[in-house]
Design a protein around this motif. Sequence first.
Motif, mmCIF file in Angstrom:
data_model
loop_
_atom_site.group_PDB
_atom_site.id
_atom_site.type_symbol
_atom_site.label_atom_id
_atom_site.label_comp_id
_atom_site.label_asym_id
_atom_site.label_seq_id
_atom_site.Cartn_x
_atom_site.Cartn_y
_atom_site.Cartn_z
ATOM 1 N N ALA B 53 0.850 -1.187 0.000
ATOM 2 C CA ALA B 53 0.000 0.000 0.000
ATOM 3 C C ALA B 53 0.885 1.236 0.000
ATOM 4 O O ALA B 53 1.840 1.317 0.767
ATOM 5 C CB ALA B 53 -0.898 0.000 1.224
ATOM 6 N N VAL B 54 0.594 2.176 -0.878
ATOM 7 C CA VAL B 54 1.330 3.438 -0.917
ATOM 8 C C VAL B 54 0.388 4.526 -0.411
ATOM 9 O O VAL B 54 -0.715 4.686 -0.934
ATOM 10 C CB VAL B 54 1.787 3.765 -2.357
ATOM 11 C CG1 VAL B 54 2.529 5.088 -2.389
ATOM 12 C CG2 VAL B 54 2.659 2.648 -2.911
ATOM 13 N N PHE B 55 0.810 5.240 0.636
ATOM 14 C CA PHE B 55 -0.011 6.339 1.161
ATOM 15 C C PHE B 55 0.480 7.641 0.555
ATOM 16 O O PHE B 55 1.635 8.017 0.738
ATOM 17 C CB PHE B 55 0.103 6.408 2.691
ATOM 18 C CG PHE B 55 -0.478 5.209 3.392
ATOM 19 C CD1 PHE B 55 -1.296 4.319 2.718
ATOM 20 C CD2 PHE B 55 -0.222 4.985 4.735
ATOM 21 C CE1 PHE B 55 -1.834 3.208 3.361
ATOM 22 C CE2 PHE B 55 -0.759 3.872 5.382
ATOM 23 C CZ PHE B 55 -1.562 2.987 4.694
ATOM 24 N N ALA B 60 -0.028 14.656 -5.308
ATOM 25 C CA ALA B 60 0.177 13.256 -5.658
ATOM 26 C C ALA B 60 -0.065 12.941 -7.126
ATOM 27 O O ALA B 60 0.091 11.808 -7.540
ATOM 28 C CB ALA B 60 -0.719 12.382 -4.792
ATOM 29 N N ARG B 61 -0.435 13.924 -7.932
ATOM 30 C CA ARG B 61 -0.824 13.601 -9.299
ATOM 31 C C ARG B 61 0.293 12.888 -10.064
ATOM 32 O O ARG B 61 0.093 11.858 -10.685
ATOM 33 C CB ARG B 61 -1.227 14.874 -10.044
ATOM 34 C CG ARG B 61 -1.887 14.609 -11.383
ATOM 35 C CD ARG B 61 -1.892 15.849 -12.245
ATOM 36 N NE ARG B 61 -0.578 16.460 -12.292
ATOM 37 C CZ ARG B 61 0.430 16.031 -13.023
ATOM 38 N NH1 ARG B 61 0.295 14.978 -13.785
ATOM 39 N NH2 ARG B 61 1.601 16.639 -12.998
ATOM 40 N N LEU B 67 2.260 5.438 -10.726
ATOM 41 C CA LEU B 67 1.776 4.164 -10.179
ATOM 42 C C LEU B 67 0.504 3.683 -10.872
ATOM 43 O O LEU B 67 -0.182 2.791 -10.379
ATOM 44 C CB LEU B 67 1.497 4.310 -8.675
ATOM 45 C CG LEU B 67 2.666 4.771 -7.807
ATOM 46 C CD1 LEU B 67 2.227 4.943 -6.371
ATOM 47 C CD2 LEU B 67 3.820 3.776 -7.885
ATOM 48 N N SER B 68 0.189 4.273 -12.023
ATOM 49 C CA SER B 68 -1.103 3.970 -12.648
ATOM 50 C C SER B 68 -1.223 2.508 -13.049
ATOM 51 O O SER B 68 -2.303 1.979 -13.162
ATOM 52 C CB SER B 68 -1.330 4.863 -13.862
ATOM 53 O OG SER B 68 -0.361 4.557 -14.838
ATOM 54 N N SER B 69 -0.113 1.860 -13.271
ATOM 55 C CA SER B 69 -0.174 0.419 -13.508
ATOM 56 C C SER B 69 0.806 -0.249 -12.571
ATOM 57 O O SER B 69 1.897 0.264 -12.324
ATOM 58 C CB SER B 69 0.197 0.087 -14.946
ATOM 59 O OG SER B 69 0.317 -1.313 -15.071
ATOM 60 N N LEU B 82 -0.855 -3.826 -5.759
ATOM 61 C CA LEU B 82 -0.399 -2.488 -5.368
ATOM 62 C C LEU B 82 -1.620 -1.611 -5.112
ATOM 63 O O LEU B 82 -2.489 -1.491 -5.971
ATOM 64 C CB LEU B 82 0.451 -1.899 -6.495
ATOM 65 C CG LEU B 82 1.041 -0.511 -6.284
ATOM 66 C CD1 LEU B 82 2.081 -0.530 -5.182
ATOM 67 C CD2 LEU B 82 1.678 -0.002 -7.564
ATOM 68 N N PHE B 83 -1.679 -1.019 -3.925
ATOM 69 C CA PHE B 83 -2.822 -0.181 -3.552
ATOM 70 C C PHE B 83 -2.323 1.234 -3.309
ATOM 71 O O PHE B 83 -1.285 1.422 -2.687
ATOM 72 C CB PHE B 83 -3.476 -0.709 -2.276
ATOM 73 C CG PHE B 83 -3.989 -2.116 -2.407
ATOM 74 C CD1 PHE B 83 -5.317 -2.351 -2.724
ATOM 75 C CD2 PHE B 83 -3.134 -3.196 -2.240
ATOM 76 C CE1 PHE B 83 -5.782 -3.649 -2.867
ATOM 77 C CE2 PHE B 83 -3.596 -4.496 -2.380
ATOM 78 C CZ PHE B 83 -4.930 -4.728 -2.698
ATOM 79 N N VAL B 84 -3.038 2.203 -3.817
ATOM 80 C CA VAL B 84 -2.671 3.594 -3.561
ATOM 81 C C VAL B 84 -3.785 4.212 -2.734
ATOM 82 O O VAL B 84 -4.945 4.229 -3.152
ATOM 83 C CB VAL B 84 -2.484 4.367 -4.877
ATOM 84 C CG1 VAL B 84 -2.131 5.823 -4.590
ATOM 85 C CG2 VAL B 84 -1.380 3.728 -5.714
#
Lengths: 423, 372
Positions: B53-55, B60-61, B67-69, B82-84
Amino acid sequence: MVKKEMIAMLLAGGQGSRLGVLTTKVAKPAVSFGGKYRIIDFPLSNCINSGVDTVGVLTQYQPLRLNTHIGIGIPWDLDRNIGGVTILPPFEKSVSSEWYTGTANAIYQNIEYMDSFNPDYVLILSGDHIYKMDYGVMLDFHKSMDATVTIAVMPVPYEEAGRFGIMITDEDKRITDFEEKPDHPRSNLASMGIYIFSWHVLRDALIAQSDQPNLDFGKHIIPYCHEKKERMYAYEFNSYWKDVGTLNSYWEANMELIDIIPDFNLYEEYWRIYTKSDTLPPQYISTDSVVERCIIGEGSDIAGKVYNSVIGCGVTIGKDTIIRDSIIMNETVIGEGCEIYKGIVAENVTIGDHVKLGFGDEVTNETDPHIYNHGIATVGERSVIPPGVSIGKNIVISGVTTAKDYPGGRLESGKTLIRGGDK
Amino acid sequence: MRALGIILAGGNNFRMKELSQKRAIAAMPIAGSYRAIDFSLSSMTNSHVQKVAVFTQFNARSLNAHLSSSKWWDFGRKQGGLFVFTPIMTNESSYWYRGTADAIYQNIDFLKNSHEPYVIIASGDGIYKMDFNKLLEYHIEKKADITVVCKDMDKDEDVERYGIIKMARDNRIEDFEEKPVVAKTNTVSCGIYVIRRRQLIELIEKCAEEDRYDFVRDILIRYKDLRRIYGYKLKDYWRNIATVDDYYRTNMDFLKPEVRNYFFKTYPDVYSKVDDLPPAKYNVGANIRNSLISSGCIINGTVEDSILFKKVFVGNNCYIKNSIILNDVYIGDNVHIENCIIESRCTINRDSYYKGENGIRVLTETGDRYGV
């Protein structure tokens, strides 16, 4: 129901024997091109950029590199839930198992694959040309002419037309006749080996002609369709297109990329060419090096002087080495103080220090003069060249060679040196 | 792997000056082809951590686009992934992440619904490679409650901006001071921790009850005598990016052969999003010395002791020295650039002169790209 308007069949099974040792271990479509690409990247990228998301890749000769390169098609966005890229090798059947015996025979053996997508049109491509083409526009042409067969053609100079399949058309671009490698061409429209068939026409032709030995598009399917009075049209293509079938044309096509604004421009935002990159890091150019008029792939480490050359990914070039007019492919290591002139050095080659390659008189190659010519020195993949040797022009080296293979530290121009074994 | 990963990538730092206007630090381009967060992500995937998980929160754009994929780090799996997590509004809370502990608290359900017994917490701004399996083994062997990865910095390093750690003989942490005025040791915390998942949930919930929000101050420092907190020394390269100076120096480290060797040529690899750019191209007049050049660059001038990120165009008769040029910068003819960091997508007009006189100058020029 699964339905795709047009699917592509990409013929990638050929050896491409005129590329000599470059294709001893890989099929021609898997040969590196332009620093980081492989030849097959061009038709695959054209497919996805044209909106063709279902591609069958027919493989046969040395498919390993091709298979690992394509994988499930991620780099080209061809990993799809429905369609995507599928590798189609020849397979055993309950009766009459055979290899792919010809271009059309390979397609014939995969009728089931094509049927499963229920296509209206099938696009036939070959995996050995460098070009950017929108197959969607060609399909529009096919539809607007109400054609059942469309053949992409390219105007070539009349003196060269004898090397191609030539299409003779009327003023509406309808093909009235054709001739294969004519001595006295009646037209200069050369077939590019790119066809769109209306699926039912292709399917009927393949089945009707299936007993022909070595079933081939140019020799059998196109004449058959012509005989059947199918509506065959020529789609004229006027941009960059290069057949990289010989070492010299392969070398030229690479060198053309170096021009300030090349005819074939990889730097345009529009119509990108995709490839599988194994290496990500930037390249390092050290102090005392020269890089002029060249393109260099990711992760290479350049300490020498490079002029007019195309260098692949992960290449190491040692100090005081001079490279001119050459193609050096991925992961090759070249020692210090070497001089390489007009060489094609394949992947994973190791060249020792102080080697001179491509110097001397131009002498015809002793074994394969029709392959190794134009003064190019060719080194096959995974070869090893010991330090300190001097090597001429029109030569070919493949395999692990040692100082013993170079009497007096020399390999004269025109020699062929093939050794077994990998490094 | 018996741990899930959390990457804290929400923070910002005013000492990054203009560079933070565009993106979170975790999305800062590093070493020509990477982003800062790639190093933590790659270490996780190479250690077979399957769920990460990425906080994120601040600006963050750019990070989210990166991290879009999840496929570049091989996180596109059925198990894990992978979780954002950005802050969300709920009936109970409409706060931003008020601190690192609060960020975890706001996503506590993610921890509660997981089954992995351990959690590895890393930061998005560290440049390193690490095998988290070894860290976890150490953690279990020490019977630690929390293990903190730390690094001995060079004597001349200004360590006062880190968390300073003093360890006993057995590596138990005796003292932990966050950004002290005078550092007692030169051992600093790398912001990488291992903790049992259930224990993390317990500590974080207690923290939240008391309106405390910071993982370091309110958990590590507050509990250091109550819980078994151990240090694990990282021997290899580690840097974190908090200031413009750090950022510049970390990038310039990659001009050293030993650093390039360690990151680029030694197993395991660092992964990043692939951009499908053509190889770099050098025209007549290109003159490159001791520099890193990324794909998609076209160079017509002189580049010395510099790092060019992807898709940089350098015009004729330019001189670029000791500089970092970020992605997609266009530099017109006859430009002199020295001791500068040039922000991505900048356009430098022809005939301009830029030099960082006292330290590094950050440029965010947006000239006239196609009129040059």
